[in-house]
Design a protein around this motif. Structure first.
Motif, mmCIF file in Angstrom:
data_model
loop_
_atom_site.group_PDB
_atom_site.id
_atom_site.type_symbol
_atom_site.label_atom_id
_atom_site.label_comp_id
_atom_site.label_asym_id
_atom_site.label_seq_id
_atom_site.Cartn_x
_atom_site.Cartn_y
_atom_site.Cartn_z
ATOM 1 N N ILE A 125 0.810 -1.172 -0.051
ATOM 2 C CA ILE A 125 0.029 0.232 0.033
ATOM 3 C C ILE A 125 0.811 1.187 -0.068
ATOM 4 O O ILE A 125 1.803 1.306 0.750
ATOM 5 N N ILE A 126 0.517 2.257 -0.723
ATOM 6 C CA ILE A 126 1.339 3.271 -1.003
ATOM 7 C C ILE A 126 0.394 4.622 -0.866
ATOM 8 O O ILE A 126 -0.501 4.667 -1.578
ATOM 9 N N ASN A 127 0.493 5.370 0.178
ATOM 10 C CA ASN A 127 -0.250 6.586 0.567
ATOM 11 C C ASN A 127 0.397 7.715 -0.125
ATOM 12 O O ASN A 127 1.617 8.164 0.441
ATOM 13 N N ILE A 128 -0.349 8.505 -0.935
ATOM 14 C CA ILE A 128 0.418 9.654 -1.472
ATOM 15 C C ILE A 128 0.163 10.948 -0.614
ATOM 16 O O ILE A 128 -0.942 11.199 -0.264
ATOM 17 N N SER A 129 1.031 11.474 0.121
ATOM 18 C CA SER A 129 0.739 12.505 1.211
ATOM 19 C C SER A 129 1.549 13.646 1.019
ATOM 20 O O SER A 129 1.471 14.107 -0.186
ATOM 21 N N SER A 130 2.251 14.345 1.926
ATOM 22 C CA SER A 130 2.734 15.458 1.570
ATOM 23 C C SER A 130 3.938 15.997 2.793
ATOM 24 O O SER A 130 3.535 15.578 4.006
ATOM 25 N N ARG A 131 4.985 16.558 2.578
ATOM 26 C CA ARG A 131 5.800 16.918 3.559
ATOM 27 C C ARG A 131 5.275 18.008 4.503
ATOM 28 O O ARG A 131 5.554 18.111 5.545
ATOM 29 N N GLY A 165 6.592 15.382 -4.295
ATOM 30 C CA GLY A 165 7.443 16.409 -4.852
ATOM 31 C C GLY A 165 6.499 17.587 -5.351
ATOM 32 O O GLY A 165 5.219 17.572 -5.364
ATOM 33 N N GLN A 166 7.148 18.413 -5.833
ATOM 34 C CA GLN A 166 6.463 19.790 -6.363
ATOM 35 C C GLN A 166 6.292 19.551 -7.629
ATOM 36 O O GLN A 166 7.095 19.317 -8.717
ATOM 37 N N ARG A 197 0.703 22.140 -3.730
ATOM 38 C CA ARG A 197 2.031 22.955 -4.603
ATOM 39 C C ARG A 197 2.475 24.211 -4.032
ATOM 40 O O ARG A 197 1.585 25.144 -3.464
ATOM 41 N N PHE A 198 3.621 24.355 -4.138
ATOM 42 C CA PHE A 198 4.213 25.667 -3.824
ATOM 43 C C PHE A 198 5.433 25.588 -4.653
ATOM 44 O O PHE A 198 6.486 25.063 -4.548
ATOM 45 N N GLU A 199 5.388 26.635 -5.539
ATOM 46 C CA GLU A 199 6.590 26.742 -6.657
ATOM 47 C C GLU A 199 6.358 25.286 -7.353
ATOM 48 O O GLU A 199 7.825 25.109 -7.455
ATOM 49 N N PRO A 200 5.695 24.643 -8.053
ATOM 50 C CA PRO A 200 5.610 23.595 -8.641
ATOM 51 C C PRO A 200 6.814 23.516 -9.742
ATOM 52 O O PRO A 200 6.916 24.488 -10.422
#
Length: 226
Positions: free
Chosen positions: A121-127, A179-180, A187-190
């Motif tokens: 299982i891979i969950n796409i999260s965020s830093r 990642g961006q 997104r922050f400066e993608p």
């Protein structure tokens, strides 16, 4: 291998599904878009709102094959960047999609994953769901939406709990900061195209050496403290 991916209607989810199907994998895609945009015989599309537990369970009942890799990609962004801009309904909405949607999918397809040989299982999260990352001096002043950070932090905790539970069954739970990229929720400066990010995630998913205890990882760059 057989993959199940949520949020395949656009962006990263669509790129993941297309690349995997083009590589010959069987892909089951879930999206709130009724019509699939991937015209490949080994891609099967399901219209579903992952927030609705009953709808997710209905999709699971229609899939009679095993799942080797589940990628929980579906997510939405937030808006309120200061406390006076934040409202409870926004926080609840992001928790519904980014957390409860992930919970619904993992729960509904656990038997499918147990039937597979790869069991991942891979969950796409965020830093931005990492408390330590948000306290870095260069990050703390940034006004990223409260609701997005709260929901992703909750998803991270769920992933740790799930990983602890399922490791005895041989199921690996990974958490990825993608990642961006253009079109990303947080997104922050993608800076990158989602197709490049998708390829990087696929390589990670198929690499046995990346199996480990649940960690928040930006592939090839950094492992974040929670």
């Amino acid at each position: 291998m057989n993959f199940l991916i949520t949020g395949t209607g656009n962006g990263l989810g669509k790129a993941l599904a297309r690349h995997l199907a083009e590589d010959g994998h069987v892909v089951f895609g879930i999206s709130r878009r009724r019509s699939p945009e991937i015209a490949l015989t080994n891609y099967q599309h399901f219209y579903c709102d992952i927030v609705n537990q009953g709808e997710v369970e209905a999709v699971a009942a229609q899939i009679h094959d095993h799942i080797d890799v589940l990628i929980n990609n579906a997510g939405i962004p937030g808006h309120g960047r200061q406390i006076h801009e934040l409202n409870n309904s926004e926080v609840q909405n992001l928790l519904n999609v980014n957390l409860f949607g992930c919970i619904n999918t993992c729960r509904a397809f656990l038997d499918h994953i147990n039937l597979g040989n790869y069991k991942r299982i891979i969950n796409i999260s965020s830093r931005f769901g990492s408390m330590s990352f948000n306290q870095r001096p260069e990050i703390a002043p940034l006004r990223m939406p409260y609701s997005y950070r709260i929901a992703k932090a909750a998803m991270n905790m769920f992933s740790v709990c799930l990983g602890n539970e399922l490791k005895e069954q041989g199921i690996t739970v990974n958490v990825i900061h993608p990642g961006q990229f253009i079109g990303g929720c947080g997104r922050f400066e993608p800076s990158e195209d989602p197709t490049f990010i998708a390829r990087r995630i696929i390589e990670f998913a198929l690499d046995e050496d990346t199996r480990s205890f649940t960690k928040l990882t930006e592939i090839g760059k950094e492992v974040f403290d929670w």
